[in-house]
Design a protein around this motif. Structure first.
Motif, PDB file in Angstrom:
ATOM      1  N   GLU A 887       0.700  -1.226  -0.138  1.00 41.50           N
ATOM      2  CA  GLU A 887      -0.135   0.192  -0.100  1.00 41.50           C
ATOM      3  C   GLU A 887       0.935   1.221  -0.033  1.00 41.50           C
ATOM      4  O   GLU A 887       0.526   2.188  -0.765  1.00 41.50           O
ATOM      5  CB  GLU A 887      -0.964   0.031   1.145  1.00 41.50           C
ATOM      6  N   ILE A 888       1.870   1.128   0.912  1.00 42.92           N
ATOM      7  CA  ILE A 888       2.934   2.521   0.632  1.00 42.92           C
ATOM      8  C   ILE A 888       3.546   2.321  -0.560  1.00 42.92           C
ATOM      9  O   ILE A 888       3.605   3.877  -1.039  1.00 42.92           O
ATOM     10  CB  ILE A 888       3.808   2.132   1.729  1.00 42.92           C
ATOM     11  N   PHE A 889       3.838   1.764  -1.406  1.00 44.54           N
ATOM     12  CA  PHE A 889       4.375   1.786  -2.611  1.00 44.54           C
ATOM     13  C   PHE A 889       3.460   2.246  -3.579  1.00 44.54           C
ATOM     14  O   PHE A 889       3.666   3.084  -4.411  1.00 44.54           O
ATOM     15  CB  PHE A 889       4.715   0.286  -3.422  1.00 44.54           C
ATOM     16  N   ARG A 890       2.132   1.996  -3.408  1.00 45.69           N
ATOM     17  CA  ARG A 890       1.148   2.357  -4.614  1.00 45.69           C
ATOM     18  C   ARG A 890       0.865   3.971  -4.242  1.00 45.69           C
ATOM     19  O   ARG A 890       0.769   4.792  -5.115  1.00 45.69           O
ATOM     20  CB  ARG A 890      -0.035   1.879  -4.249  1.00 45.69           C
ATOM     21  N   GLU A 891       1.044   4.380  -3.015  1.00 43.97           N
ATOM     22  CA  GLU A 891       0.803   5.955  -2.599  1.00 43.97           C
ATOM     23  C   GLU A 891       2.161   6.641  -3.097  1.00 43.97           C
ATOM     24  O   GLU A 891       1.846   7.628  -3.409  1.00 43.97           O
ATOM     25  CB  GLU A 891       0.963   5.938  -1.050  1.00 43.97           C
ATOM     26  N   LEU A 892       3.236   6.041  -2.953  1.00 41.47           N
ATOM     27  CA  LEU A 892       4.429   6.845  -3.390  1.00 41.47           C
ATOM     28  C   LEU A 892       4.470   7.059  -4.868  1.00 41.47           C
ATOM     29  O   LEU A 892       5.238   7.940  -5.582  1.00 41.47           O
ATOM     30  CB  LEU A 892       5.728   5.977  -3.200  1.00 41.47           C
ATOM     31  N   LYS A 893       3.859   6.159  -5.749  1.00 46.28           N
ATOM     32  CA  LYS A 893       3.746   6.129  -7.226  1.00 46.28           C
ATOM     33  C   LYS A 893       2.762   6.865  -7.770  1.00 46.28           C
ATOM     34  O   LYS A 893       2.781   7.533  -8.935  1.00 46.28           O
ATOM     35  CB  LYS A 893       3.719   4.770  -7.828  1.00 46.28           C
ATOM     36  N   VAL A 894       1.777   7.357  -6.738  1.00 48.00           N
ATOM     37  CA  VAL A 894       0.744   8.525  -7.040  1.00 48.00           C
ATOM     38  C   VAL A 894       1.409   9.759  -7.844  1.00 48.00           C
ATOM     39  O   VAL A 894       2.341  10.497  -7.286  1.00 48.00           O
ATOM     40  CB  VAL A 894      -0.197   8.861  -6.031  1.00 48.00           C
ATOM     41  N   SER A 895       1.009  10.201  -8.991  1.00 51.86           N
ATOM     42  CA  SER A 895       1.192  11.388  -9.758  1.00 51.86           C
ATOM     43  C   SER A 895       2.930  11.577  -9.896  1.00 51.86           C
ATOM     44  O   SER A 895       3.695  12.571 -10.151  1.00 51.86           O
ATOM     45  CB  SER A 895       1.200  12.633  -8.904  1.00 51.86           C
ATOM     46  N   ASN A 896       3.435  10.252 -10.215  1.00 55.78           N
ATOM     47  CA  ASN A 896       4.981  10.113 -10.587  1.00 55.78           C
ATOM     48  C   ASN A 896       5.120   9.292 -11.678  1.00 55.78           C
ATOM     49  O   ASN A 896       4.323   8.644 -12.141  1.00 55.78           O
ATOM     50  CB  ASN A 896       5.995   9.489  -9.245  1.00 55.78           C
ATOM     51  N   PRO A 897       6.026   9.510 -12.516  1.00 59.15           N
ATOM     52  CA  PRO A 897       6.441   8.972 -13.771  1.00 59.15           C
ATOM     53  C   PRO A 897       6.860   7.656 -13.555  1.00 59.15           C
ATOM     54  O   PRO A 897       7.099   7.207 -12.442  1.00 59.15           O
ATOM     55  CB  PRO A 897       7.429   9.687 -14.404  1.00 59.15           C
ATOM     56  N   GLU A 898       6.746   6.696 -14.515  1.00 60.19           N
ATOM     57  CA  GLU A 898       7.118   5.279 -14.369  1.00 60.19           C
ATOM     58  C   GLU A 898       8.574   4.989 -14.431  1.00 60.19           C
ATOM     59  O   GLU A 898       9.113   5.717 -15.402  1.00 60.19           O
ATOM     60  CB  GLU A 898       6.137   4.394 -15.271  1.00 60.19           C
ATOM     61  N   PRO A 899       8.864   3.944 -14.003  1.00 60.76           N
ATOM     62  CA  PRO A 899      10.684   3.660 -13.958  1.00 60.76           C
ATOM     63  C   PRO A 899      10.751   3.147 -15.439  1.00 60.76           C
ATOM     64  O   PRO A 899      10.001   2.491 -16.006  1.00 60.76           O
ATOM     65  CB  PRO A 899      10.788   3.011 -12.786  1.00 60.76           C
ATOM     66  N   ASN A 900      12.038   3.429 -15.973  1.00 60.32           N
ATOM     67  CA  ASN A 900      12.454   2.729 -16.915  1.00 60.32           C
ATOM     68  C   ASN A 900      13.447   1.595 -16.757  1.00 60.32           C
ATOM     69  O   ASN A 900      14.324   1.520 -15.998  1.00 60.32           O
ATOM     70  CB  ASN A 900      13.354   3.740 -17.964  1.00 60.32           C
ATOM     71  N   PRO A 901      12.888   0.315 -16.939  1.00 60.42           N
ATOM     72  CA  PRO A 901      13.498  -0.984 -16.488  1.00 60.42           C
ATOM     73  C   PRO A 901      15.258  -0.946 -17.126  1.00 60.42           C
ATOM     74  O   PRO A 901      15.962  -1.520 -16.378  1.00 60.42           O
ATOM     75  CB  PRO A 901      12.829  -2.213 -17.112  1.00 60.42           C
ATOM     76  N   GLU A 902      15.174  -0.465 -18.432  1.00 53.28           N
ATOM     77  CA  GLU A 902      16.705  -0.686 -18.939  1.00 53.28           C
ATOM     78  C   GLU A 902      17.440   0.457 -18.220  1.00 53.28           C
ATOM     79  O   GLU A 902      18.639   0.097 -17.981  1.00 53.28           O
ATOM     80  CB  GLU A 902      16.548  -0.356 -20.335  1.00 53.28           C
ATOM     81  N   LYS A 903      17.205   1.627 -17.992  1.00 58.19           N
ATOM     82  CA  LYS A 903      17.931   2.461 -17.088  1.00 58.19           C
ATOM     83  C   LYS A 903      18.175   1.868 -15.796  1.00 58.19           C
ATOM     84  O   LYS A 903      19.299   2.225 -15.317  1.00 58.19           O
ATOM     85  CB  LYS A 903      17.255   4.038 -17.158  1.00 58.19           C
ATOM     86  N   ALA A 904      17.128   1.105 -15.090  1.00 57.62           N
ATOM     87  CA  ALA A 904      17.350   0.919 -13.731  1.00 57.62           C
ATOM     88  C   ALA A 904      18.487  -0.131 -13.588  1.00 57.62           C
ATOM     89  O   ALA A 904      19.265  -0.331 -12.810  1.00 57.62           O
ATOM     90  CB  ALA A 904      15.950   0.188 -13.346  1.00 57.62           C
TER      91      ALA A 904
END
Length: 995
Positions: A887-904
């Motif tokens: 649930e914390i991860f869901r809240e942290l991702k609100v209104s934020n761009p998605e990560p790029n797996p290749e760059k990660a």
């Protein structure tokens, strides 16, 4: 292959339909592996892709062997493990057939699309009783149903007791597996009952009474267990402890039940309650060992319990002792156990036997072994018949009793009866009958197998009842005396070290005071050291027993001083023989079920042994016992301990072999925990099946949720003020989280997927979870957090996250069924107790040093504070459970761009944080790169990053301290800069000294 019984066919007819997904609950011992293998054989085809999930390595080996016997050999069952590469796995999946794969590998292959999920014909899940929302198998089922609606899923279990605790456990399992049909087959089911009762084996029940001393110990142990349970209930009146009774305490699962009740308040209970929980497991082991160990091993095990409760790890008196050891019943246990082995009629003599006499005794043993091998009566046996011979290695004043277990003599009589029956059948046999004359003896453990093997190989048939195994027990007593000798030497060495340490400490303390006080203490310590290091003149030059330990008599358990004094006398008696190089022929083994086997073959007389002369001793196992019965085809089976599962396997074996004359000898101690445990197991299984049948009849079918591939709950994610005054914009990409491969051991990735987040597996160098391009999370359980602090690994991980990400996050995750408190740290095995004083933190110097973390005495809270001082941008998140983390991860991702797996994936490896590839520096001299690796503060993880920031080694050497710390971090940068400028500082100091 053994033919299927009618109830086996009935079960296969019910579950073989590929259009249905079903759960099968079968009673133990009725051939679950046979059903699974037959079902796999039905679907064995290159056009079908059948996956076997949640099977252990032993089960994979057994199922593969069973399938090969059935004819599934090309290619048969293929096993995918950690050594199988990704490309090899893809080719195996495309080839179809029967495949067994670990759950972690399968879920990663599903997420990476390495396996064609839509082509999977079906999945077979073993051990369905373990399915919960947190296990990885539930994750596999969700991924499977997202892309495959037509494939089947069959789940199997033979542990009904495991799915009857809690609220609607059967419904919860069916919901997680997404199935709507369950089949329940107990032993009392009509088809099973009629199939197994048509042909019955000839069962001979042998109820053996315990000896008087064994009964006394047994009753005392039950009394101690009852007292411990009563004390546990009285200390925790606010908990529901109705299941805490002696009957349930016979089973190993009882410890889990007690711990599950106390886990939420485990950090609040005192050391007394924790000790009571441990004592229950110890008492249950003592009840089992009483009926399976020989008296010498049992007495030695009791002595280790007394010693461990008297002396702590550091060598001092133990503070929290087991309460049951202070009762009168415990005194009866220890005295009676010792009386079963030997009696002390007088003070033990220190030296009555010369090394030459001991050597002569060893020669007599060798001649006896040679006489036994050649079939002649030994000379020592002849002398023993005339007069009772006393071994020379037994101290004077010690009278061996060596009480045998009653079942040993009963086993000898049974084998003699079987031998006579085989001879009678061979003389009266007119036609070939099925089965072999091999005798199968089943027992509870491998230790019992070794004990029975030694007894049968050294048994004296001419001796009276109760003394046939005396030769074996004398060998064990000899090893016990040498074990006591070594124990005394270890105690003497520990006492001497403690005395020397105390003297050194006293001398160091007195030096700070006046000279008169210092001299007095020195004289006192000198006298104490002389008394502790005194040696008596004995034969062989060995050390004398340590001084009396009467000073701690009030702090140690009753009988501890007597044990130490007895060990010292035995050590003094055996010292000349050890000095002469005479070692014992056998030693006592208290390490567990490890068995050291002797030579299996006599190559001088190598050949086939007739079946009627073969006695196979085997420990109870799992479904592999069915294959053992099918291969040996025994007509005589001896069960040393009762086992409900194996009794049913015998019923299946007898029903599958018509015309077989089978006789079973079933041994049990009357009025013992062995008998009560067997009856309680039968009753608990029956009650569990009745509860499952009632729940199936009354429960509502679970509603299965339709999930689509890439489904997300937050379809509306971002807000743009440029579109119609800030209207919400529909997200085109699904909400995803990049997860490190190693994190699939935990339950959090499964819960993230259940929360409608797309989980992308990857091999990450920095962090465990990448939520956004700027947020990196390092997850730590409480045990992992403590070990990371002790090893200094957490500092390096936080340093890498701070270098490559804007918002580094440390997630401290607690378990759901345990307390949300750091007080649990004291109970972790990985916790290293402090040994020194932690230095005060200095600005930009020792703060966050991993060496300081590993050697500090500060609490876990203080270490976290120092970690935040070292990394100001680090954020710490406290999570009470994996559900809260999702649930914390869901809240942290609100209104934020998605990560790029290749760059990660590239972060921290070959690409720096700005995306500048280091490949362009490939022309750099290799020697310069190796030189950088030798500098302190530069390792394999950050060398590419340093090469991207610095052009040459000379440029790095000319940088100032702030610039180097900016690249490497505070502590690594300081270490590297000081190493490079060490010569400059020395020259500067020499110049100042010359001036």
């Amino acid at each position: 292959m053994t033919a299927l019984l009618p109830y086996h066919k009935k079960i296969l007819e019910d579950i073989h339909d590929p259009a249905n997904s079903e759960l099968l609950v079968l009673a133990r011992g009725l051939g679950l592996r046979r059903i699974v293998c037959t079902l796999m054989k039905i679907y064995d085809s290159p056009t079908n892709l059948i996956l076997l999930v949640n099977a252990t390595q032993e089960e994979e080996s057994g199922i593969g062997e069973e399938l090969s016997i059935m004819g599934c050999r090309k290619p048969g069952l293929r096993i995918i493990g950690y050594e199988t590469g990704s490309k090899e796995r893809q080719s195996i999946y495309k080839g179809g057939g029967l495949i067994s794969v670990t759950s972690r590998i399968l879920v990663v292959d599903m997420l990476q699309s390495d396996i064609p999920i839509h082509l999977i014909t079906g999945i077979l899940v073993l051990h369905a009783e373990r399915i919960t929302p947190l296990v990885i198998e539930a994750f596999i089922v969700r991924l499977y149903r997202e892309k495959n609606k037509s494939g089947f899923l069959k789940a199997f279990t033979d542990q009904p007791e495991r799915i009857t605790s809690g609220l609607s456990p059967l419904k919860n399992i069916m919901k997680e597996l997404q199935i709507r049909k369950v089949h329940i087959f107990p032993r009392f089911q009509e088809d099973i009952k009629s199939s197994l009762e048509r042909r019955r084996a000839d069962v001979v029940e042998l109820a053996q009474n315990m000896t008087e001393s064994m009964s006394d110990i047994h009753h005392s142990l039950i009394q101690c267990m009852t007292t411990t349970l009563s004390e546990l209930k009285r200390s925790n009146t606010n908990l529901d402890l109705d299941d805490l009774n002696v009957e349930n305490a016979y089973f190993s699962s009882f410890d889990l039940v007690v711990r599950r009740q106390l886990d939420p308040v485990w950090h609040k209970v005192g050391p007394k309650t924790k000790q009571l929980v441990k004592d229950l497991a110890t008492l249950r082991q003592l009840l089992h060992y009483l009926l399976t160990y020989d008296p010498i091993q049992y007495h030695a095990y009791l002595e280790t319990i007394i010693t461990s409760n008297s002396i702590s790890v550091t060598g001092g008196p133990r503070q929290h002792q087991s309460p049951w050891l202070l009762t009168d019943a415990a005194n009866i246990i220890f005295k009676t156990a010792k009386r079963r082995c030997y009696l002390i009629t007088a003070s033990l003599s220190k030296s009555l036997t010369t090394p030459e006499e001991m050597d002569l005794c060893d020669d007599e043993d060798a001649w006896d072994a040679l006489d036994e091998m050649e079939g002649r009566p030994s000379a020592s046996d002849s002398n023993r018949k005339g007069k009772e011979a006393r071994p020379k290695w037994i101290p004077a004043g010690m009278d061996p009793v060596l009480e045998e277990l009653p079942k040993w003599n009963l086993l000898g009589e049974v084998l003699l009866e079987i031998e006579q029956e085989i001879i009678r059948q061979q003389t009266a046999r007119k036609s070939v009958t099925p089965g072999s004359d091999t005798v199968l003896v089943m027992t509870s453990s491998t230790r019992s197998c070794q004990l029975l093997r030694d007894y049968l190989s050294m048994m004296d048939n001419d001796a009276p009842r109760g003394e046939k195994g005396r030769r074996m027990l004398l060998k064990g007593l000899r090893g016990y005396l040498w074990w006591k000798r070594q124990l005394s030497l270890n105690n003497a060495e520990a006492t001497q070290k403690a005395t020397q340490k105390s003297s050194t400490t006293s001398a160091g303390t007195s030096s700070k005071d006046g000279q008169g006080i210092s001299d007095a203490l020195k004289r006192k310590d000198k006298e104490r050291a002389e008394r502790a290091g005194s040696r008596r003149r004995i034969r062989g030059g060995a050390t004398a027993p340590p001084p009396s330990r009467s000073g701690n008599k009030q702090q140690n358990l009753q009988g501890f001083e007597e044990l130490q004094e007895e060990a010292d006398h035995i050590a003094s008696f055996l010292a000349p023989h050890e000095a002469a190089g005479i070692m014992p022929s056998g030693v006592i083994d208290l390490t567990g079920d490890t068995v050291t086997m002797g030579p299996m073959y006599d190559f001088d007389n190598f050949g086939l042994i007739p079946a009627e002369e073969v006695v196979v001793i085997r420990a109870y196992s799992d479904d592999s016992d069915d294959r053992l019965l099918a291969e040996l085809q025994p007509k005589f089976i001896v069960m040393i301990e009762p086992c409900m599962e194996f009794i049913r396997r015998i019923e299946v074996y007898r029903s599958s072999n018509p015309g077989l004359a089978l006789r079973v000898y079933h041994m049990v101690y009357s009025d013992s925990c062995e008998e009560h445990k067997y009856l309680a197991a039968v009753r608990k299984e029956k009650e569990s099946f009745e509860r499952l049948i009632k729940e199936r009849a009354t429960m509502l079918l679970p509603i299965l949720e339709e999930r689509r591939e890439g489904q997300g709950s937050d379809a509306v994610q971002t807000i743009s003020s440029r579109l119609a005054g800030g209207r919400k914009e529909l997200a085109t990409d699904p909400s995803r989280v990049v997860v490190d491969m190693r994190e699939f051991r935990s339950t959090l990735p499964s819960l993230l997927h259940a929360a409608s987040l797309l989980v992308v597996p990857a091999t990450l160098t920095v962090g465990d979870y990448i939520l956004t391009p700027d947020i990196c999370v390092e997850r730590k359980s409480l045990a992992d957090l403590v070990s990371s602090f002790n090893s200094g690994r957490l500092y390096t991980q936080c340093e890498l996250m701070s270098v490559h990400y804007k918002y580094p996050v440390l997630l401290i995750e607690f378990e759901e069924d345990k307390a949300f408190s750091l007080d649990l740290v004291s109970d972790l095995k990985s916790y290293v107790k402090p040994t020194g004083k932690y230095p005060a933190p200095k600005p930009k110097s020792n703060v966050g040093d991993p060496n300081n973390y590993s050697n500090s005495t500060i609490t876990i809270q203080s270490k976290l504070v120092l970690l935040t001082l070292s990394f100001p941008r680090l954020r710490i998140i406290w999570s009470s459970s994996p559900h809260a983390s999702a649930e914390i991860f869901r809240e942290l991702k609100v209104s934020n761009p998605e990560p790029n797996p290749e760059k990660a994936i590239a972060t921290g490896t070959d690409d720096d944080n700005n995306g500048n590839s280091v490949a362009k520096l490939g022309t750099v001299n290799t020697a310069a790169e190796e030189l950088l690796r030798c500098l302190p503060g530069i390792n394999a993880k950050n060398i590419k990053y340093v090469m991207g920031k610095v052009g040459t080694v000379r440029e790095l050497c000319e940088m100032g301290l702030p610039r180097v710390q900016e690249i490497l971090g505070v502590e690594p940068g300081k270490a590297c800069w000081e190493f490079m400028h060490q010569g400059d500082r020395q020259q500067l100091q020499q110049g100042q000294g010359a001036r």
